[in-house]
Design an enzyme around this catalytic site. Structure first.
Site, PDB file in Angstrom:
ATOM      1  N   GLU A  92      32.153 -31.493  22.380  1.00  0.00           N
ATOM      2  CA  GLU A  92      30.863 -31.336  21.701  1.00  0.00           C
ATOM      3  C   GLU A  92      30.903 -30.200  20.687  1.00  0.00           C
ATOM      4  OE1 GLU A  92      28.212 -33.256  21.935  1.00  0.00           O
ATOM      5  OE2 GLU A  92      28.740 -34.435  23.699  1.00  0.00           O
ATOM      6  N   ASP A 144      21.988 -36.960  15.152  1.00  0.00           N
ATOM      7  CA  ASP A 144      23.043 -37.623  15.911  1.00  0.00           C
ATOM      8  C   ASP A 144      24.079 -38.199  14.950  1.00  0.00           C
ATOM      9  OD1 ASP A 144      23.867 -38.932  18.616  1.00  0.00           O
ATOM     10  OD2 ASP A 144      23.875 -40.576  17.168  1.00  0.00           O
TER      11      ASP A 144
END
Length: 167
Positions: free
Chosen positions: A33, A42
């Site tokens: 991440e 996103d």
């Protein structure tokens, strides 16, 4: 993960993560991440769900916000605890630490469906960890298309699950 975290909490260890299982899971999540303090769209949709820190999403995450390192640590701790609870609810078979950690990482990224109601769940609960770990490779799509980053992440999680890799 989308549940709102507590505003304060007991901090354990360098990033608030205690125990070997959550430590391994945190390392996997942080590796894939990264950490971003300003809220961003996103990557798969170019919009919602909006994301911050180590991949945290939720209704409280809004474009224009910026989080601190401490807030991100609290979010990561909270999100991993939720993912671990989901894994432990749906996988009833005994798990080794590295197996549980890899499933926590995958659940953090994908959500409950990877370990609840899936072929992976059925295989794990039957004690077929070779098959269960192999199932991780199948979860490499976002917005209906194969994503290279997800393919690589699932390969890494699978290696950890199989006990042949470290985050």
């Amino acid at each position: 993960m989308t549940t709102k975290p507590p505003s304060t909490g007991k901090r354990i260890g360098a990033v608030g993560i205690g125990g070997a299982v959550l430590g391994i899971a945190a390392a996997l999540v942080a590796k894939w991440e990264g950490v971003r303090y300003p809220v961003y769209p996103d990557p798969a949709t170019g919009g919602a769900p909006y994301t911050v820190c180590y991949g945290h999403t939720g209704p409280e995450v809004k474009l224009g916000q910026t989080y601190t390192k401490e807030q991100c640590g609290i979010l990561l701790e909270h999100d991993l605890a939720i993912a671990q609870a989901i894994v432990r609810k749906c996988i009833k078979a005994p798990m080794l630490e590295h197996q549980e950690a890899s499933l926590i990482s995958a659940t953090f990224n994908i959500g409950p469906r990877i370990v609840c109601g899936s072929t992976l769940q059925a295989m794990a609960n039957a004690g077929n960890w070779v098959g269960a770990c192999a199932q991780l490779s199948r979860w490499n799509k976002a917005a209906g298309r194969v994503m290279r980053g997800l393919t690589l992440r699932r390969m890494d999680e699978r290696a950890v699950c199989e006990g042949r890799g470290a985050p």
